[in-house]
Write a protein that holds these residues in place. Sequence first.
Motif, mmCIF file in Angstrom:
data_model
loop_
_atom_site.group_PDB
_atom_site.id
_atom_site.type_symbol
_atom_site.label_atom_id
_atom_site.label_comp_id
_atom_site.label_asym_id
_atom_site.label_seq_id
_atom_site.Cartn_x
_atom_site.Cartn_y
_atom_site.Cartn_z
ATOM 1 N N MET A 1 122.562 68.567 117.705
ATOM 2 C CA MET A 1 123.320 68.941 116.506
ATOM 3 C C MET A 1 122.865 70.298 115.977
ATOM 4 O O MET A 1 123.684 71.138 115.573
ATOM 5 N N SER B 1 116.396 70.733 112.862
ATOM 6 C CA SER B 1 117.046 69.677 112.094
ATOM 7 C C SER B 1 116.021 68.818 111.369
ATOM 8 O O SER B 1 116.247 68.350 110.258
ATOM 9 N N GLU B 2 114.831 68.595 112.002
ATOM 10 C CA GLU B 2 113.799 67.814 111.348
ATOM 11 C C GLU B 2 113.292 68.530 110.098
ATOM 12 O O GLU B 2 113.041 67.905 109.069
ATOM 13 N N ASN C 1 116.255 64.056 120.337
ATOM 14 C CA ASN C 1 117.119 64.821 121.233
ATOM 15 C C ASN C 1 118.514 65.003 120.632
ATOM 16 O O ASN C 1 119.108 66.085 120.711
ATOM 17 N N GLN C 2 119.041 63.965 120.022
ATOM 18 C CA GLN C 2 120.365 64.064 119.403
ATOM 19 C C GLN C 2 120.349 65.028 118.214
ATOM 20 O O GLN C 2 121.305 65.771 117.991
ATOM 21 N N LYS C 3 119.244 65.018 117.476
ATOM 22 C CA LYS C 3 119.131 65.962 116.367
ATOM 23 C C LYS C 3 119.064 67.400 116.885
ATOM 24 O O LYS C 3 119.638 68.313 116.284
ATOM 25 N N LEU D 1 122.910 58.608 108.707
ATOM 26 C CA LEU D 1 123.149 58.933 110.107
ATOM 27 C C LEU D 1 121.873 59.413 110.790
ATOM 28 O O LEU D 1 121.593 59.042 111.932
ATOM 29 N N ASN D 2 121.101 60.234 110.096
ATOM 30 C CA ASN D 2 119.895 60.790 110.712
ATOM 31 C C ASN D 2 118.846 59.738 111.016
ATOM 32 O O ASN D 2 118.017 59.930 111.909
ATOM 33 N N LYS D 3 118.873 58.634 110.289
ATOM 34 C CA LYS D 3 117.933 57.553 110.599
ATOM 35 C C LYS D 3 118.247 56.906 111.938
ATOM 36 O O LYS D 3 117.371 56.317 112.580
ATOM 37 N N LYS D 4 119.503 57.022 112.384
ATOM 38 C CA LYS D 4 119.914 56.400 113.640
ATOM 39 C C LYS D 4 119.798 57.338 114.833
ATOM 40 O O LYS D 4 119.912 56.902 115.969
ATOM 41 N N LEU D 5 119.617 58.638 114.588
ATOM 42 C CA LEU D 5 119.567 59.611 115.674
ATOM 43 C C LEU D 5 118.137 59.803 116.147
ATOM 44 O O LEU D 5 117.193 59.809 115.340
ATOM 45 N N ASP D 6 117.993 59.989 117.459
ATOM 46 C CA ASP D 6 116.671 60.323 117.981
ATOM 47 C C ASP D 6 116.482 61.836 117.957
ATOM 48 O O ASP D 6 117.381 62.595 117.588
#
Length: 827
Positions: A175, A459-460, A170-172, A163-168
Amino acid sequence: PICLVSLVDIGRQWFLSNRGLGDVRETSRHVSFCAHAILSLEDVFVVPETHSDPRFKDNGLVTGPPYIRFYAGAPLISPEGLKLGTFCIIDAKPRPDGLSLGDKQNLRELAAMVMETMVTRKKEMERIRDEKTRIIACAAHDLLSPLTGVQLNLELLMTDEALNKKLDANQKDLMTTALKCSEIIERICLQAIESFRGDLVSSKRNRIGDQNSDDKELVAENGLVNIAKLVENINQVVATYPKQVPLFIEVDDNVPPEVISDDLKIFRSILNYLTNACKQTTSGTIRLRIYVRKASESATPLELEILPGALVAPKMDVLVVEVHDTGPGVELEKYPTLFTPVSDGLSSEVRHSKMSNSGLGLYSVATEISSLGGEYGVFPREDLATSSPDNDTSSEWLTENDSILTGSVFWFSVPLILPTTPTTSPGPKDEKKSEEAASLKRTHSKAIFSLPPTMRSNSEKMLAAQKEQRPCKRMSIRKSDFNAEENTDEGSECSRKVTANKILASLSSVDLKPDKSERQKRVLVVDDSLTIRKGLSRGFSRLGFEVDEAENGLQGLKKLKATTYDLVLLDFLMPVMDGIDVVRKFRAWETLNRVWFHQYIIGISAHANGKDAEVGIKAGMDRFMGKPVPLKSLKDLAECKPVSESGALLDAKHQESLSATDMADLFDEDKSSCSSSMSLSERGLRQSCLIAKDNSEPSLHSLQRLVEICGWRVVVVNNGDDALRMLKLRNFGMVLIDSALPISAVGGSAHSGCSIVARFREWEQRSRVVRQKNILLLSDTYSAKSNSLPLGCDGVVEKPPDPSKISSILENASRETFKGNRDILIR
């Protein structure tokens, strides 16, 4: 005539009830008659003629309105014996005769009735307050379960690599902010529950401001506030809050990295100020400033009167928080009611609009800051321009566009108490955090940063940490690891290490093949909440564990008895059987039936307090953790020392079982080694073997199969009673009895493998002619080379049993039996 119910404090008297004085609600204490009444030793204080009494003839209430000439007052005495005020009567005409005995009695009874009414009202107010607190605590309690589900699912999403590979980015960030908000809600709920239970220290308000208090005690009660982390949390939470103007934050250079206080209370107070400012400010800016104001004696009386609190020198060093807004400001007549539960100063339109919760928000600030021994307040921004030019806060927040100052400055201050324990120098991992903390500091050149800023997402960092994590592997077991620690630990941990050491020592004499497979690590989660079970199961599964689940205590107890686990998470409150009962019953069973292993059990609960946790530890739990259990802490649990030791012992047992099974397979393929026994079998002379063993002993699981391969009939029993009964029934060609056979009671006394043999030999001498031969003790404490054998035993087989030695023993016994039978036939 005038009648009053008055209460007297240190500087005034104010009237709880007033009849005859019009709109007067209070007077100064130095002109008060009631102040004399509460100091008098008489039960009724009477002044028949004020003009002739030197204490009162020049009193302003005598020479001027209401022109008092007669006074009589009975003190209001609390149940604790304190004089709070009076019930008094006043007249503009003198009464030279004073009061009769009957009148004095009537006055005393009226005062008693007033006091009784006050006590009743106080109890009712306390009941209402307690009821409100109970409702809040119950609501917080009920919120924790769904909140736990939200947190677990958010953490699962954040650690999902696909899932995290698909999130940019801002989305991270969104979350991360959602998870941070849920954690804050959880802390607020837990604080409400603890406050209702009375777990909070009642004297904290007084001790937090005491510079002489023990630093360690203050840290234990209040904790450390990391300023950089506090600002970061404010940053994340307010970033998504709707606002029409930019928000700027400044942390002055004189603010230390850490202070002793309650971080949650400070965070909530700042958040309440900021959210109210966001609602009221439609143009301009909102500014948050955090700085330290040093104690000084330089403040003038004028400064104390005009600019109280944040803009004057306090009596001690304080940490000050100010929120400046450019909204319409607060009208002067509304100031007294701003920090009350429901502000009477707000109009009905405002109360039902965007400031509908400002009364509760500001009241929350008043409550939280007061509990920390701090102060709070508000003043108009225009006062900044009129303050002393030497004041460092007077002009630095004024810009060129502030020709007309509007808005307010809401502030609070808490005592500045620094931790006295020196901090260790930061290592390489802490350099980055130190840089982030330093970046929050700003010099007096008005350097500020705006919100929302471009900050590195938490999150990163979490994802980077997850990528570095390797799949959990079975710990390598070394004999020296156990020897090195055998004499350093105590209790059950030491016994587990000694047992593992002996197992490994016996394994060293067996030529093992390379491992065909590793033991699957296992975790048991016992909780009545499906959401929690699923969340924990997913988390442990990602760490390489096989997870068993139980939805109530009875199911959990059955699973605990059936299987050994690396780790068990056991909820306190469950249907059918709660966690305390489960662990008590299991520990009692474990002592009798699984003496070689201590199951590591962690009690978990969202509602248990410190006393409940202590009861759980005494009942047999090894540790207590509050729910929700963060997924990021599961890895730490899986790698903690007790779990690693349990896993090492279970790994050793698993390898023993594998080695015995492998050797049995070899004998199954090469039956020639048992040819003599098989020939006996073909002649119908198969011998019988009694095996009495602990069913939970992995090293003995393949023993029955090995004996059967050698052509023997096998009878297996699993407890002392059955073993003794079978020995009395008949003679066996071979008896293999485990020294660690489950303890049972025979004749009221406890016995194990050795005592069973001794009892049988004693019975055999009295009741049997033919002696039972070949009773061998399976033991990891006696050696086959030992000069002394256990009483009644014919030999010892070391555990884990060597398949080749077992085969040789059975072969020799078969030959002796066959030879004896042949001699009988010949005779």
